[in-house]
Scaffold this active site. Sequence first.
Site, PDB file in Angstrom:
ATOM      1  N   SER A 278       0.765  -1.166   0.080  1.00  0.00           N
ATOM      2  CA  SER A 278       0.095   0.047   0.076  1.00  0.00           C
ATOM      3  C   SER A 278       0.823   1.290   0.021  1.00  0.00           C
ATOM      4  O   SER A 278       2.097   1.103   0.431  1.00  0.00           O
ATOM      5  CB  SER A 278      -0.885   0.056   1.180  1.00  0.00           C
ATOM      6  OG  SER A 278      -1.226   1.123   1.459  1.00  0.00           O
ATOM      7  N   LYS A 284       0.881  -3.796   4.653  1.00  0.00           N
ATOM      8  CA  LYS A 284      -0.065  -4.441   3.711  1.00  0.00           C
ATOM      9  C   LYS A 284       0.660  -5.319   2.812  1.00  0.00           C
ATOM     10  O   LYS A 284       1.706  -4.583   2.237  1.00  0.00           O
ATOM     11  CB  LYS A 284      -0.926  -3.218   3.011  1.00  0.00           C
ATOM     12  CG  LYS A 284      -2.025  -2.496   3.653  1.00  0.00           C
ATOM     13  CD  LYS A 284      -3.141  -3.546   4.277  1.00  0.00           C
ATOM     14  CE  LYS A 284      -4.056  -3.885   3.256  1.00  0.00           C
ATOM     15  NZ  LYS A 284      -4.991  -2.780   2.768  1.00  0.00           N
ATOM     16  N   TYR A 318     -25.660  -7.679 -44.178  1.00  0.00           N
ATOM     17  CA  TYR A 318     -24.785  -7.047 -43.533  1.00  0.00           C
ATOM     18  C   TYR A 318     -25.422  -5.391 -43.141  1.00  0.00           C
ATOM     19  O   TYR A 318     -26.181  -4.725 -43.988  1.00  0.00           O
ATOM     20  CB  TYR A 318     -23.497  -6.661 -44.423  1.00  0.00           C
ATOM     21  CG  TYR A 318     -22.380  -5.864 -43.836  1.00  0.00           C
ATOM     22  CD1 TYR A 318     -21.596  -6.313 -42.829  1.00  0.00           C
ATOM     23  CD2 TYR A 318     -22.523  -4.295 -43.996  1.00  0.00           C
ATOM     24  CE1 TYR A 318     -20.743  -5.569 -41.985  1.00  0.00           C
ATOM     25  CE2 TYR A 318     -21.572  -3.683 -43.353  1.00  0.00           C
ATOM     26  CZ  TYR A 318     -20.621  -4.181 -42.401  1.00  0.00           C
ATOM     27  OH  TYR A 318     -19.613  -3.544 -41.688  1.00  0.00           O
TER      28      TYR A 318
END
Length: 467
Positions: A278, A284, A318
């Site tokens: 982090s 973290k 198409y």
Amino acid sequence: MSGMARGKRFEGGLRPEVQQFLASAGFDWRLLGDDVAGSLAHVQMLSEAGIIEPGLAEPLQQALAQVRAEWEAGQFKPDSLWEDVHMNVEGRLHQILGPEAGFLHTARSRNDQVALDMHLYLRRHEQVMADKLGELLQTLASLARRTLDVMMPGYTHLQPAQPVRMAHHWMAYAAMFQRDLERLHDARKRVDMSPLGAGALAGTPYPTDPETPRTLLGFSRLYANSIDAVSDRDYCLEYLAWASIFMVHVSRLSEELVLWSSREFGFLSLGDGYSTGSSIMPQKKNPDTAELLRGKSGRVFGHLMGLLTVMKGLPLAYNSDMQEDKEAVFDTVDTVEAVLDILPGLLEHLTFNEERLLAQAAAHYSNATDLADRLAQTGIPFRQAHHRVGGLVRELLQAGYEGFDAVPENIWVSLAPDIPYVWLNALTPVALVEQRRQPFGTARRAVLQQIAQLEQWVSNAPSATAP
Ligand code: ARG
């Protein structure tokens, strides 16, 4: 040159902002190699059928090869004045050959041309994905072998339910990916079809032989109907639907990795090479790779919904709306291939907290079903045994015990005189998993058998057949 497709029908040019809006060259550029392959086959057919002068085929084919080489070297860049990849190639051919380049588009329309390119592109990439999926299955089989004797709690409703071998859990994902591979092989049958020769929609008055390019390009069959050939995008939808189901599996697996790597579960850690820190919280370790694997599913589902919506109201044959298939398919191919490149390594670099897994497998009365089963074997109805054990669990929880194994003998005898205390010895996770011996069960032999069958299936899976 920018008016190549407009010819002499119009008085003025396209408004610049409209030209920009209509152009697909910015994103269909990756089709150039396939477009050239299709054109080379088309020229050969035109020449063999005597539709163009015999001497024309070679210069056209050489110029096409030159354009492809320039594209491969990154020297040829898309120009939105030439609308799409097809007109860009033709424009460049005109620069190289002069007016003779104009013979290339005899007996062909961009409608069958673009359909052909997409078939070639998807056929090739579906093979790449099938090969990568085979590697993922092998990784899961190895992971299952590695965790054969690791016990874990199996869950229902995300509540601990019954102990299982961790290998058994991985093999459940292997089964999903195995179905994905089967589905992909099946979808490839419908990608492996040639629309070339359908022209704008009705076929062409020239004496063409659509079998020539079909064979040259290695397609198994021709479309049966020229109107369908130019308006079919089922094979794109089918691929996106396939990818969506595949991504559901990836996302569920990734979610478990995120969950299990949390402090609360603490079952496993992702490799450091797959995690980030982090920018503010120094402690973290975030499972970003698993989170993004999970998150990538959203865009794939979105592409499926997008193209279904584009197609659903289109009259035959198409329509320009269909140009919207490109980014949906290309982004999905890129996403799925990236996922398939990352996932095996992520799985190989997992480390497990086996002690905690075993403790959790044994905790929370995960052996209560087996105690009830044992009681039922004495001849009382299972439902009655279920109620007896349920009541006992409630009493023990009230008394502060987190599992049967925590209860001292004297307490047990006072609360459950009808259930011998020694029975608890046979209720360890290892003992319980070994009692589930059905072929799909969690006993050691059964799981080993599942792994061996998968390994054999993968080694016999259809290999690369497409050119
Ligand atoms: N760029 C177009 C597409 O991707 C090619 C086909 C165009 N055909 C046409 N008639 N405008 O669909």
